[in-house]
Design a protein around this motif. Structure first.
Motif: not given
Length: 339
Positions: A241-249, A205-217
């Protein structure tokens, strides 16, 4: 005190007074600028027009606010279809977006907060009339909250539409204390058994910021999970995916993998006081001996205590699981007024 309500059509047209008010009102993540901007740029459901209503005093200080969306034939939770079927096909001006399960009317604390809220509600109805909406309302609000009296007094009809679930984190010293004191022996044993089986299977298990997340997965897993309820397009590929990336930190992902394959992914949002377990997708098969959903839940709850927030919010649906794991229910209500 008299208030003037100004209507803005973009969150970026509203200056830092919006952010100041949301902080003072301790508004949920869904009212923060990052979420609203993301929804403007990448609307998760179709929107005809967008409005931000801001009630200001004579000095320009903001005392109440509402985001509102004019829409037609948007009803992913079948709220209008079940309670106002004659309004199908008509436009509706609603607050908040359907992906928000924690609707409030942010007001600045103080002796005149109620009058500011009433002013914002009146402005919402006036705007609905101006825009020709057949239905006006606020959806997914806590039925036991202050909005109930305000909206029914303003002529809105309340209907119970769902149940939201959460847990006060400060009641327990941490995840292990929660397991020990809140859960029945069977629920506690089952969750610990799943965690041991997942560890034995090599799940990481890992917790990652949005820039590292596998959003397609995430979207692949979430659509498969939502398809069981006929609602896969709640997570529209590409757009989500585009929406979530826009959320930032303000968003992070809790991902579970075994042999390099992602078997579960949960998205968590944070605001000043709450961690929101907002969305999850998990593999339906090929995880013998444990449930990736339960293991994901355990890791998200650990993140909740680690965040230092007072409350973890777990949204709607899946009541049998949430009761079993000692989460607290609250009735969610929609308030409608026909124009």
């Amino acid at each position: 005190m008299d208030y003037t309500v100004r209507v803005h059509t973009s969150i970026d047209d509203v200056d830092e007074r919006w952010d100041d008010l949301m902080a003072a009102a301790r508004a949920p993540a869904f009212y923060r600028r990052a979420f609203l901007r993301a929804f403007e740029k990448h609307p998760l459901h179709p929107v005809l027009r967008t409005a931000y209503l801001l009630a200001e005093d004579g000095s320009g200080r903001a005392h109440a606010a509402l985001p509102a969306y004019l829409q037609r034939d948007v009803d992913p939770m079948r709220v209008i279809a079940e309670h106002y079927p004659h309004a199908a096909g008509r436009t509706a001006l609603l607050s908040h977006a359907w992906h928000c399960y924690d609707t409030v009317l942010p007001v600045r604390p103080g002796p005149r907060s109620r009058s500011a809220a009433e002013c914002a509600v009146t402005a919402l109805r006036d705007l609905a009339s101006e825009w020709g909406a057949g239905l006006c309302g606020i959806v997914n609000a806590d039925a036991a909250g202050p909005l109930d009296a305000q909206l029914t007094g303003a002529g809105f009809t309340g209907v119970d539409i769902d149940v939201g679930w959460g847990l006060p984190l400060d009641r327990y010293a941490g995840f292990d204390d929660y397991l020990t004191r809140a859960l029945s022996g069977k629920a506690r044993q089952n969750l610990r058994r799943d965690l041991r089986a997942a560890e034995k299977a090599g799940v990481g298990a890992c917790t990652v910021d949005v820039g590292e997340a596998d959003l397609d997965g995430f979207v692949r897993l979430a659509r498969a999970t939502a398809a069981k309820f006929g609602n896969a397009d709640y997570y529209r590929p590409g757009l989500f995916q585009d929406f979530v990336r826009e959320l930032g930190d303000c968003v992070r992902a809790v991902e579970l993998r075994v042999d390099g394959r992602m078997i579960a992914s949960a998205l968590i949002l944070t605001d000043d006081t709450r961690l929101h377990y907002w969305a999850v997708g998990y593999a339906q098969k090929d995880t013998p001996g444990f449930s990736p959903f339960y293991v994901s839940y355990a890791h998200v709850m650990r993140e909740a205590w680690a965040s230092g927030r007072d409350w973890v919010e777990l949204g709607r649906r899946n009541p049998s699981f949430k009761r079993r794991y000692a989460l607290q229910p609250r009735v969610l209500r929609a308030y409608f007024a026909e124009q």
